[in-house]
Scaffold this motif. Sequence first.
Motif, short mmCIF file in Angstrom:
data_model
loop_
_atom_site.label_atom_id
_atom_site.label_comp_id
_atom_site.label_asym_id
_atom_site.label_seq_id
_atom_site.Cartn_x
_atom_site.Cartn_y
_atom_site.Cartn_z
N CYS A 77 -25.63 -52.27 31.91
CA CYS A 77 -25.05 -50.94 31.84
C CYS A 77 -23.68 -51.08 31.16
O CYS A 77 -22.87 -51.92 31.56
N ASP A 78 -23.44 -50.28 30.13
CA ASP A 78 -22.15 -50.37 29.43
C ASP A 78 -21.10 -49.47 30.09
O ASP A 78 -21.36 -48.85 31.12
N GLU A 79 -19.92 -49.40 29.47
CA GLU A 79 -18.79 -48.65 30.05
C GLU A 79 -19.06 -47.15 30.14
O GLU A 79 -18.50 -46.47 31.00
N GLN A 80 -19.92 -46.63 29.26
CA GLN A 80 -20.23 -45.20 29.29
C GLN A 80 -21.34 -44.85 30.28
O GLN A 80 -21.70 -43.70 30.42
N GLY A 81 -21.89 -45.85 30.94
CA GLY A 81 -22.95 -45.60 31.90
C GLY A 81 -24.35 -45.62 31.30
O GLY A 81 -25.31 -45.21 31.95
N THR A 82 -24.46 -46.09 30.08
CA THR A 82 -25.75 -46.16 29.41
C THR A 82 -26.37 -47.53 29.65
O THR A 82 -25.75 -48.56 29.39
N TRP A 83 -27.59 -47.55 30.16
CA TRP A 83 -28.32 -48.80 30.31
C TRP A 83 -28.87 -49.18 28.96
O TRP A 83 -29.52 -48.37 28.28
N THR A 84 -28.63 -50.41 28.54
CA THR A 84 -29.12 -50.90 27.25
C THR A 84 -29.86 -52.21 27.44
O THR A 84 -29.62 -52.94 28.41
N ILE A 85 -30.75 -52.48 26.51
CA ILE A 85 -31.49 -53.74 26.51
C ILE A 85 -31.34 -54.35 25.13
O ILE A 85 -31.32 -53.65 24.12
#
Length: 178
Positions: free
Chosen positions: A167-175
């Motif tokens: 999860c990045d700083e903006q709250g988006t889960w990324t793979i």
Amino acid sequence: MKHESLAAAVTGIDDALLEDALQAPSAARVPRRKVWYAAAGLILVFCAALLWQMAAFPRIMLEGAAVGRQPVAVVRPPESRELGPAVQTAQAAQELRVQLSVSCPRRVELTVSAGELQVLSGESPVYRGNAYSGSGSALSVLWVIAGARPDAVYRMTVNEKVLALSCDEQGTWTIRQQ
């Protein structure tokens, strides 16, 4: 003694043999065209081996986007509410669900650091666990992580490829591939 007989006595080589050697045709040279053909053939074999090896690597897709070195958004922050059909979150339960398509012409080995793998046939799972090994040219895999924490990094290994889910700083889960 004459110089000729002295030279013949010292060297021991007959003048007739020397004249024959000077008049003999030189060794046949390989035409440049054959050298270029051989070099092109070697390059072709090398490229074919490289492409064959690359085709053996698994291809991992998330909603049509290839998962590679660049992060691919899995779940957007709650305020955007733009969740794709492959990914759902239950905010209260903090359950993270990521559906991936894995294509590999050879054997596939999947493992996850946390959560559960579900290999799907249509909508129903045919396998549940944290490690899967089998053959299949195209698999639909659902990765379910109950109690997902935004500060943690979760890993999935597909053959030799390691994927990181975070999860990045903006709250988006990324793979992305590590």
